[in-house]
Design a protein around this motif. Structure first.
Motif, short mmCIF file in Angstrom:
data_model
loop_
_atom_site.label_atom_id
_atom_site.label_comp_id
_atom_site.label_asym_id
_atom_site.label_seq_id
_atom_site.Cartn_x
_atom_site.Cartn_y
_atom_site.Cartn_z
N VAL A 173 0.71 -1.04 0.05
CA VAL A 173 -0.02 -0.01 -0.18
C VAL A 173 0.78 1.26 0.01
O VAL A 173 1.78 1.45 0.75
N ILE A 174 0.65 2.21 -0.76
CA ILE A 174 1.33 3.24 -0.86
C ILE A 174 1.05 4.38 0.15
O ILE A 174 -0.34 4.82 -0.09
N LYS A 175 1.94 4.94 0.97
CA LYS A 175 1.54 5.79 1.91
C LYS A 175 2.43 7.07 1.68
O LYS A 175 3.63 6.75 1.60
N ASN A 176 1.87 8.06 1.83
CA ASN A 176 2.74 9.30 1.53
C ASN A 176 3.12 9.97 3.08
O ASN A 176 2.47 9.89 3.97
N ILE A 177 4.50 10.15 3.33
CA ILE A 177 4.78 10.69 4.60
C ILE A 177 5.49 12.02 4.38
O ILE A 177 5.96 12.33 3.14
N THR A 178 5.58 13.02 5.12
CA THR A 178 6.31 14.27 4.86
C THR A 178 7.35 14.32 5.80
O THR A 178 7.06 14.21 7.12
N ILE A 179 8.39 14.66 5.35
CA ILE A 179 9.58 15.00 6.07
C ILE A 179 10.34 16.13 5.60
O ILE A 179 10.12 16.63 4.46
N CYS A 214 22.25 7.00 1.44
CA CYS A 214 21.80 5.94 0.66
C CYS A 214 20.67 5.21 1.75
O CYS A 214 20.54 4.01 1.68
N ILE A 215 19.97 5.83 2.48
CA ILE A 215 18.91 5.20 3.50
C ILE A 215 17.55 5.43 2.38
O ILE A 215 17.21 6.45 2.22
N ASN A 216 17.05 4.33 2.70
CA ASN A 216 15.78 3.82 2.03
C ASN A 216 14.67 4.17 3.26
O ASN A 216 14.52 3.75 3.99
N VAL A 217 14.05 5.52 3.06
CA VAL A 217 13.17 6.02 4.08
C VAL A 217 11.87 5.17 4.19
O VAL A 217 11.55 4.68 5.33
N SER A 218 11.36 4.42 3.21
CA SER A 218 10.18 3.46 3.11
C SER A 218 10.71 2.23 4.04
O SER A 218 9.88 1.83 4.87
#
Length: 108
Positions: A69-75, A87-91
């Protein structure tokens, strides 16, 4: 080690979920007082066991549903920049953190 009851629970839950997905009519449950205990001997002559199995098809569906499921986050921009530079994959970090916080293991 998985036991026989868990195997039966999984099999019944899978059958139920499959029938729901195919829109097949689900048969009514039998009340225990209407079961014919003389019809089948399960252990030895003269002894019949009627196992009661508890199923939770909703929990089973959640446990086996691995679609993403695609979820949007705000950073903040600087936070995103730092993550990209290292190279950190935030997801992946979010998913791992949530799994750890919820004490769940990946099924796939």
């Amino acid at each position: 080690m998985i036991n026989t009851v868990e195997i039966v629970e999984n099999a019944i839950e899978l059958q139920y979920v499959s029938m729901k997905d195919c829109e097949t009519k689900i048969p009514m449950l039998s009340e225990i007082i209407f079961l014919d205990i003389n019809r089948k001997t399960l252990i030895k002559e003269g002894i019949t066991v009627i196992p009661l199995v508890d199923i939770d098809y909703k929990k089973y569906r959640r446990k086996t549903d691995i679609k993403h499921v695609i979820k949007n986050i705000t950073i903040t921009s600087w936070f995103n920049y730092e993550a990209e530079q290292t190279c950190i994959n935030v997801s992946k970090v979010l998913q791992d953190t949530l799994m750890n916080m919820l004490n769940v293991k990946c099924n796939f």
